[in-house]
Design a protein around this motif. Structure first.
Motif, PDB file in Angstrom:
ATOM      1  N   TYR A  45       0.982  -1.318   0.185  1.00  0.00           N
ATOM      2  CA  TYR A  45       0.292  -0.403   0.199  1.00  0.00           C
ATOM      3  C   TYR A  45       1.167   1.769   0.438  1.00  0.00           C
ATOM      4  CZ  TYR A  45      -4.904  -2.210   0.852  1.00  0.00           C
ATOM      5  OH  TYR A  45      -5.812  -3.073   0.836  1.00  0.00           O
ATOM      6  N   GLN A  46       2.413   1.479   1.267  1.00  0.00           N
ATOM      7  CA  GLN A  46       2.840   2.311   1.562  1.00  0.00           C
ATOM      8  C   GLN A  46       3.448   2.297  -0.463  1.00  0.00           C
ATOM      9  OE1 GLN A  46       5.001   1.088   4.599  1.00  0.00           O
ATOM     10  NE2 GLN A  46       4.224   3.384   5.400  1.00  0.00           N
ATOM     11  N   ARG A  47       3.761   1.705  -0.884  1.00  0.00           N
ATOM     12  CA  ARG A  47       4.898   1.746  -2.133  1.00  0.00           C
ATOM     13  C   ARG A  47       3.722   2.170  -3.436  1.00  0.00           C
ATOM     14  NH1 ARG A  47       6.110  -3.593  -2.460  1.00  0.00           N
ATOM     15  NH2 ARG A  47       4.551  -4.325  -4.360  1.00  0.00           N
ATOM     16  N   LEU A  48       2.729   2.082  -3.568  1.00  0.00           N
ATOM     17  CA  LEU A  48       1.419   2.062  -4.465  1.00  0.00           C
ATOM     18  C   LEU A  48       0.957   3.381  -4.036  1.00  0.00           C
ATOM     19  CD1 LEU A  48       0.024  -1.464  -5.205  1.00  0.00           C
ATOM     20  CD2 LEU A  48       1.318  -0.496  -6.854  1.00  0.00           C
ATOM     21  N   GLY A  49       1.188   3.464  -3.228  1.00  0.00           N
ATOM     22  CA  GLY A  49       0.249   4.911  -2.364  1.00  0.00           C
ATOM     23  C   GLY A  49      -0.896   5.232  -2.910  1.00  0.00           C
ATOM     24  N   ALA A  50      -1.493   3.645  -2.344  1.00  0.00           N
ATOM     25  CA  ALA A  50      -3.004   3.497  -2.434  1.00  0.00           C
ATOM     26  C   ALA A  50      -2.902   2.840  -1.365  1.00  0.00           C
ATOM     27  CB  ALA A  50      -3.666   3.194  -3.893  1.00  0.00           C
ATOM     28  N   GLY A  51      -4.418   2.834  -0.632  1.00  0.00           N
ATOM     29  CA  GLY A  51      -5.257   1.267   0.094  1.00  0.00           C
ATOM     30  C   GLY A  51      -6.698   1.450  -0.078  1.00  0.00           C
ATOM     31  N   CYS A  52      -6.819   0.731   0.909  1.00  0.00           N
ATOM     32  CA  CYS A  52      -8.274   0.363   0.650  1.00  0.00           C
ATOM     33  C   CYS A  52      -8.642   1.198   2.477  1.00  0.00           C
ATOM     34  CB  CYS A  52      -8.859  -1.146   0.535  1.00  0.00           C
ATOM     35  SG  CYS A  52      -8.111  -1.347  -0.695  1.00  0.00           S
ATOM     36  N   VAL A  53      -9.791   1.307   2.399  1.00  0.00           N
ATOM     37  CA  VAL A  53     -10.423   2.276   3.215  1.00  0.00           C
ATOM     38  C   VAL A  53     -12.332   1.455   3.442  1.00  0.00           C
ATOM     39  CG1 VAL A  53      -8.957   3.444   4.886  1.00  0.00           C
ATOM     40  CG2 VAL A  53     -11.312   4.551   3.156  1.00  0.00           C
ATOM     41  N   ASP A  77      -5.752   7.799  -1.577  1.00  0.00           N
ATOM     42  CA  ASP A  77      -4.452   7.972  -1.042  1.00  0.00           C
ATOM     43  C   ASP A  77      -3.772   7.719   0.912  1.00  0.00           C
ATOM     44  OD1 ASP A  77      -2.031   9.844  -0.892  1.00  0.00           O
ATOM     45  OD2 ASP A  77      -2.423  10.796  -2.940  1.00  0.00           O
ATOM     46  N   PRO A  78      -3.267   7.310   1.048  1.00  0.00           N
ATOM     47  CA  PRO A  78      -3.093   7.555   2.227  1.00  0.00           C
ATOM     48  C   PRO A  78      -2.566   8.440   3.234  1.00  0.00           C
ATOM     49  CG  PRO A  78      -2.058   5.148   1.499  1.00  0.00           C
ATOM     50  CD  PRO A  78      -2.590   5.737   0.342  1.00  0.00           C
ATOM     51  N   ALA A  79      -1.723   8.778   2.591  1.00  0.00           N
ATOM     52  CA  ALA A  79      -0.645  10.361   2.216  1.00  0.00           C
ATOM     53  C   ALA A  79      -2.237  11.859   3.023  1.00  0.00           C
ATOM     54  CB  ALA A  79       0.321  10.658   1.564  1.00  0.00           C
ATOM     55  N   GLY A  94      -5.546  11.026   1.989  1.00  0.00           N
ATOM     56  CA  GLY A  94      -6.893  10.429   2.324  1.00  0.00           C
ATOM     57  C   GLY A  94      -7.881  10.212   1.518  1.00  0.00           C
ATOM     58  N   ARG A  95      -7.438  11.168   0.853  1.00  0.00           N
ATOM     59  CA  ARG A  95      -9.054  11.516  -0.247  1.00  0.00           C
ATOM     60  C   ARG A  95      -8.392  10.710  -1.251  1.00  0.00           C
ATOM     61  NH1 ARG A  95      -9.091  17.482  -1.622  1.00  0.00           N
ATOM     62  NH2 ARG A  95      -9.920  16.170  -4.050  1.00  0.00           N
ATOM     63  N   PRO A  96      -9.727  10.223  -1.765  1.00  0.00           N
ATOM     64  CA  PRO A  96     -10.309   8.801  -2.798  1.00  0.00           C
ATOM     65  C   PRO A  96      -9.432   8.747  -3.827  1.00  0.00           C
ATOM     66  CG  PRO A  96     -12.350  10.448  -2.506  1.00  0.00           C
ATOM     67  CD  PRO A  96     -11.307  10.534  -1.924  1.00  0.00           C
ATOM     68  N   LYS A  97      -9.067   7.736  -4.396  1.00  0.00           N
ATOM     69  CA  LYS A  97      -8.023   8.043  -5.738  1.00  0.00           C
ATOM     70  C   LYS A  97      -8.131   6.481  -6.709  1.00  0.00           C
ATOM     71  CE  LYS A  97      -2.663   7.134  -6.238  1.00  0.00           C
ATOM     72  NZ  LYS A  97      -1.376   6.548  -5.537  1.00  0.00           N
ATOM     73  N   ARG A  98      -8.035   6.569  -7.954  1.00  0.00           N
ATOM     74  CA  ARG A  98      -8.453   5.579  -8.677  1.00  0.00           C
ATOM     75  C   ARG A  98      -7.785   4.741  -8.459  1.00  0.00           C
ATOM     76  NH1 ARG A  98     -11.566   5.248 -13.307  1.00  0.00           N
ATOM     77  NH2 ARG A  98     -10.549   3.758 -14.781  1.00  0.00           N
ATOM     78  N   GLN A  99      -7.593   3.293  -8.012  1.00  0.00           N
ATOM     79  CA  GLN A  99      -7.049   1.838  -7.772  1.00  0.00           C
ATOM     80  C   GLN A  99      -6.097   1.459  -9.184  1.00  0.00           C
ATOM     81  OE1 GLN A  99      -9.309  -1.593  -7.574  1.00  0.00           O
ATOM     82  NE2 GLN A  99     -11.369  -0.868  -6.878  1.00  0.00           N
ATOM     83  N   PRO A 100      -5.333   1.497  -8.575  1.00  0.00           N
ATOM     84  CA  PRO A 100      -3.858   1.414  -9.338  1.00  0.00           C
ATOM     85  C   PRO A 100      -3.785  -0.252  -9.940  1.00  0.00           C
ATOM     86  CG  PRO A 100      -2.780   0.554  -6.982  1.00  0.00           C
ATOM     87  CD  PRO A 100      -4.437   1.168  -6.940  1.00  0.00           C
ATOM     88  N   ALA A 101      -3.034  -0.514 -10.573  1.00  0.00           N
ATOM     89  CA  ALA A 101      -3.688  -1.860 -11.916  1.00  0.00           C
ATOM     90  C   ALA A 101      -2.835  -2.856 -10.876  1.00  0.00           C
ATOM     91  CB  ALA A 101      -2.321  -1.861 -12.694  1.00  0.00           C
ATOM     92  N   ALA A 102      -1.836  -3.313 -10.114  1.00  0.00           N
ATOM     93  CA  ALA A 102      -2.188  -4.286  -8.539  1.00  0.00           C
ATOM     94  C   ALA A 102      -2.969  -4.495  -8.181  1.00  0.00           C
ATOM     95  CB  ALA A 102      -0.584  -3.639  -7.904  1.00  0.00           C
ATOM     96  N   PHE A 103      -4.249  -3.456  -7.923  1.00  0.00           N
ATOM     97  CA  PHE A 103      -5.114  -2.933  -6.890  1.00  0.00           C
ATOM     98  C   PHE A 103      -6.398  -4.392  -7.996  1.00  0.00           C
ATOM     99  CE2 PHE A 103      -5.686  -1.133  -2.916  1.00  0.00           C
ATOM    100  CZ  PHE A 103      -4.637  -0.811  -3.191  1.00  0.00           C
TER     101      PHE A 103
END
Length: 145
Positions: free
Chosen positions: A53-61, A120-122, A124-133
């Motif tokens: 999640y940190q490497r991709l700059g994305a996470g799920c809440v 985006d964990p940094a 807290g705003r919605p972010k499009r899912q990266p390809a890995a997700f």
């Protein structure tokens, strides 16, 4: 066991006295903690742990939980927690489903789902899912081969 899908990702828990409420059965908050745990374990098994999640700059809440409590469980009972990805829109949202089965009689004691949103964990705003997700969290994804 009569799972709702052919091959959910599963874990086992033993209901202990610390999980009980004043009525003597498993507290509803404990079920939610177990669902979070099995969801995170499944995500990690899919290759998306906190470091990813940190490497991709994305996470799920979690945006919403829906839980249907179908039967009580008690100290000493063994439960199988099952989870799978039900739907993923490939943009911001995915839906994960859950089923908990009591091992001794095979009865489903809980069904539920969580609506997860990619952020985006940094910020807290919605972010499009990266390809890995999109790949890891594809619909129908349960047990890992």
């Amino acid at each position: 066991m009569a799972w709702d899908v052919p091959r959910p990702y599963t874990e086992t828990v033993l209901v202990g006295p610390e999980h009980l409420d004043a009525f003597g059965h498993t507290n509803n908050v404990v079920y939610l903690q177990w669902l979070e745990r099995v969801a995170w374990s499944h995500s990690t098994a899919l290759g998306l742990d906190w470091a990813a999640y940190q490497r991709l700059g994305a996470g799920c809440v979690a945006r919403r939980h829906e839980l249907d409590y179908l039967a009580a469980t008690f100290a000493g009972q063994t439960l199988r927690l099952g989870t799978w990805i039900h739907e993923n829109d490939g943009r911001l949202s995915m839906w994960r489903r859950y089923q908990i089965i009591r091992v001794d009689d095979g009865k489903t004691v809980l069904r539920g789902q969580t609506h997860w949103v990619c952020i985006d964990p940094a910020s807290g705003r919605p972010k499009r899912q990266p390809a890995a997700f999109i790949e890891a969290y594809r619909a129908g994804r349960g047990a890992i081969d």
